[in-house]
Design a protein around this motif. Structure first.
Motif, PDB file in Angstrom:
ATOM      1  N   GLY A   9      -5.758  -8.472   3.130  1.00 51.53           N
ATOM      2  CA  GLY A   9      -4.463  -9.037   3.454  1.00 51.53           C
ATOM      3  C   GLY A   9      -4.444 -10.557   3.421  1.00 51.53           C
ATOM      4  O   GLY A   9      -3.405 -11.159   3.141  1.00 51.53           O
ATOM      5  N   THR A  10      -5.576 -11.198   3.691  1.00 56.44           N
ATOM      6  CA  THR A  10      -5.659 -12.654   3.700  1.00 56.44           C
ATOM      7  C   THR A  10      -6.143 -13.210   2.367  1.00 56.44           C
ATOM      8  O   THR A  10      -5.550 -14.144   1.821  1.00 56.44           O
ATOM      9  N   LYS A  11      -7.212 -12.619   1.840  1.00 53.93           N
ATOM     10  CA  LYS A  11      -7.784 -13.135   0.597  1.00 53.93           C
ATOM     11  C   LYS A  11      -8.254 -11.996  -0.291  1.00 53.93           C
ATOM     12  O   LYS A  11      -8.570 -10.898   0.192  1.00 53.93           O
ATOM     13  N   THR A  12      -8.280 -12.280  -1.581  1.00 53.94           N
ATOM     14  CA  THR A  12      -8.812 -11.359  -2.576  1.00 53.94           C
ATOM     15  C   THR A  12      -9.927 -12.076  -3.319  1.00 53.94           C
ATOM     16  O   THR A  12      -9.734 -13.185  -3.807  1.00 53.94           O
ATOM     17  N   ALA A  63      -7.875  -2.909   1.234  1.00 53.45           N
ATOM     18  CA  ALA A  63      -7.690  -2.769   2.678  1.00 53.45           C
ATOM     19  C   ALA A  63      -6.528  -1.826   2.982  1.00 53.45           C
ATOM     20  O   ALA A  63      -5.451  -2.241   3.413  1.00 53.45           O
ATOM     21  N   GLY A  64      -6.762  -0.550   2.750  1.00 54.23           N
ATOM     22  CA  GLY A  64      -5.755   0.464   3.016  1.00 54.23           C
ATOM     23  C   GLY A  64      -6.227   1.802   2.494  1.00 54.23           C
ATOM     24  O   GLY A  64      -7.224   1.888   1.771  1.00 54.23           O
ATOM     25  N   PRO A  65      -5.544   2.881   2.857  1.00 53.49           N
ATOM     26  CA  PRO A  65      -5.942   4.204   2.357  1.00 53.49           C
ATOM     27  C   PRO A  65      -5.646   4.353   0.875  1.00 53.49           C
ATOM     28  O   PRO A  65      -4.669   3.788   0.370  1.00 53.49           O
ATOM     29  N   VAL A  66      -6.499   5.090   0.180  1.00 51.50           N
ATOM     30  CA  VAL A  66      -6.334   5.344  -1.255  1.00 51.50           C
ATOM     31  C   VAL A  66      -6.030   6.826  -1.455  1.00 51.50           C
ATOM     32  O   VAL A  66      -6.812   7.685  -1.038  1.00 51.50           O
ATOM     33  N   ARG A  72      -1.345   1.334  -0.890  1.00 51.76           N
ATOM     34  CA  ARG A  72      -0.499   0.253  -0.379  1.00 51.76           C
ATOM     35  C   ARG A  72      -1.296  -0.503   0.673  1.00 51.76           C
ATOM     36  O   ARG A  72      -1.725   0.081   1.667  1.00 51.76           O
ATOM     37  N   ILE A  73      -1.502  -1.782   0.435  1.00 55.82           N
ATOM     38  CA  ILE A  73      -2.298  -2.601   1.344  1.00 55.82           C
ATOM     39  C   ILE A  73      -1.632  -2.639   2.717  1.00 55.82           C
ATOM     40  O   ILE A  73      -0.424  -2.862   2.837  1.00 55.82           O
ATOM     41  N   THR A  74      -2.432  -2.423   3.754  1.00 55.30           N
ATOM     42  CA  THR A  74      -1.889  -2.331   5.106  1.00 55.30           C
ATOM     43  C   THR A  74      -1.205  -3.622   5.542  1.00 55.30           C
ATOM     44  O   THR A  74      -0.138  -3.594   6.152  1.00 55.30           O
ATOM     45  N   LEU A 100     -13.617  -0.226   3.349  1.00 49.60           N
ATOM     46  CA  LEU A 100     -14.790   0.117   4.157  1.00 49.60           C
ATOM     47  C   LEU A 100     -15.726   1.060   3.418  1.00 49.60           C
ATOM     48  O   LEU A 100     -16.934   1.057   3.670  1.00 49.60           O
ATOM     49  N   GLN A 101     -15.193   1.864   2.500  1.00 49.79           N
ATOM     50  CA  GLN A 101     -16.092   2.630   1.623  1.00 49.79           C
ATOM     51  C   GLN A 101     -16.924   1.681   0.778  1.00 49.79           C
ATOM     52  O   GLN A 101     -18.144   1.844   0.652  1.00 49.79           O
ATOM     53  N   ALA A 102     -16.257   0.699   0.182  1.00 48.64           N
ATOM     54  CA  ALA A 102     -16.974  -0.285  -0.637  1.00 48.64           C
ATOM     55  C   ALA A 102     -17.975  -1.060   0.212  1.00 48.64           C
ATOM     56  O   ALA A 102     -19.127  -1.265  -0.196  1.00 48.64           O
ATOM     57  N   MET A 103     -17.550  -1.487   1.393  1.00 52.56           N
ATOM     58  CA  MET A 103     -18.462  -2.237   2.254  1.00 52.56           C
ATOM     59  C   MET A 103     -19.666  -1.404   2.634  1.00 52.56           C
ATOM     60  O   MET A 103     -20.807  -1.902   2.663  1.00 52.56           O
ATOM     61  N   SER A 104     -19.459  -0.113   2.898  1.00 51.13           N
ATOM     62  CA  SER A 104     -20.566   0.759   3.279  1.00 51.13           C
ATOM     63  C   SER A 104     -21.614   0.818   2.176  1.00 51.13           C
ATOM     64  O   SER A 104     -22.825   0.762   2.443  1.00 51.13           O
TER      65      SER A 104
END
Length: 329
Positions: A9-12, A63-66, A72-74, A100-104
């Motif tokens: 939401g802040t940066k990409t 940053a949102g459900p896929v 749609r970004i939260t 969070l999947q990617a971060m994991s």
């Protein structure tokens, strides 16, 4: 050549990686303020405008459900679609993952020197792992262990109900209900905006007097959480310190909740942008671990689970690149 993205939401952040025999080598990276763009496609098109080497696969942690290749970004008015991104990138292998999947996946690639252990009683074990990351929002995921490999499972656990654990937090919940209505999620506290909310609540009830220096800083700052954190850690401001202490305890409590729900014998991994910036508050007076272990009959189970903070801020990007590389197999 692979394209990886960490979309928030802040940066990409977008980066290109080259898959080599030694692993993944980052070729270039660029940060974009998300709010300055109308879509992720617009960001990607700008990033690739001077690209000459063809891409083979792309993956974006969002940053949102896929669902069905779209998200749609939260905290951003973007609709992101794999179908559209295949046109923008010019490649057929495009995948969206929850951030969070990617971060994991990225956390699994970190070395021992890129972690700080919070639990002095940790006993390493094999099993599921819980992943939490407080930043612009609160992300949560589970790394499921099948006996041979880890599989990241996305959740929207950050939007589940905040549960107070003492009278002070009872008051915090009532305060936040006045701000946000009936439902108060964990993310309302465990985020950058949440640090400011905790501080404002403690100020309202007169928990500690507010210092004139911090009051002046907050009046002009576009990032209250940063000012509160800096005054707490650098200036030893009593009210700011109390806010970070309470934030850390609530963070620990929610980490303990996720550890129980996922039976995370393999440990709890803390990512996101906030934890590395407030390490002193997480460790000081054992605030985080107090909240983590305060689970009644299961306190002893939690007392021995490893709880580690990732010191590398690029794990979501690294995980997206890792998944893009898997798409080539």
């Amino acid at each position: 050549m692979l394209l990886a993205g960490d979309v928030g939401g802040t940066k990409t952040i977008l980066a290109q990686y080259e898959k080599t025999t030694d692993g993944l080598e980052r070729v270039r990276e660029r940060l974009f303020p998300s709010a300055d763009y109308a879509s992720l496609d617009e960001v990607v098109a700008e990033f690739l405008s001077d690209q000459s080497v063809p891409l083979e696969a792309a993956c974006f942690g969002v940053a949102g459900p896929v669902f069905d290749g779209a998200s749609r970004i939260t905290n951003l008015p973007w609709l992101i679609e794999e179908r559209s991104l295949t046109v923008t990138t010019g490649v057929q292998r495009v995948k969206l993952l929850n951030d969070l999947q990617a971060m994991s996946l990225g956390l699994l690639r970190l070395g021992p020197e890129e972690w700080l252990e919070l639990n002095p009683n940790a006993e390493p074990a094999t099993g599921n792992r819980a992943v939490l990351a407080a930043g612009t929002g609160l992300g949560e995921a589970i790394l499921y262990w099948d006996g041979m490999n880890y599989h990241p499972i996305a959740t929207e656990g950050g939007h589940s109900d905040f549960a107070p654990n003492d009278e002070l937090e009872d008051g915090l919940l009532a305060y936040l209900r006045r701000q946000f209505g009936g439902h108060v999620s964990c993310e309302r506290i465990l985020s950058g905006a949440g640090i400011a909310q905790v501080y404002a609540y403690l100020r309202e009830i007169g928990h500690e007097p507010e210092s004139p220096a911090l009051a002046r800083a907050l009046a002009t700052s576009d990032d209250p959480a940063r000012e509160i954190s800096q005054h707490a850690q650098a200036c030893q401001d009593p009210l700011a310190r109390a806010a970070l202490h309470r934030f850390a305890r609530i963070y620990g409590a929610e980490a303990g909740n996720l550890a129980l729900k996922s039976l995370a014998r393999g440990g709890v991994l803390i990512g996101g942008g906030i934890a590395p910036k407030i390490l002193n508050a997480l460790v000081e007076n054992h605030a985080f671990m107090e909240g983590f272990c305060a689970k009644g009959r299961f306190a002893d189970f939690l007392r021995h689970i490893p709880v580690r903070v990732a010191l590398n801020p690029n794990t979501a990007l690294l995980g997206a690149a890792d998944y893009a590389a898997r798409c080539l197999l």
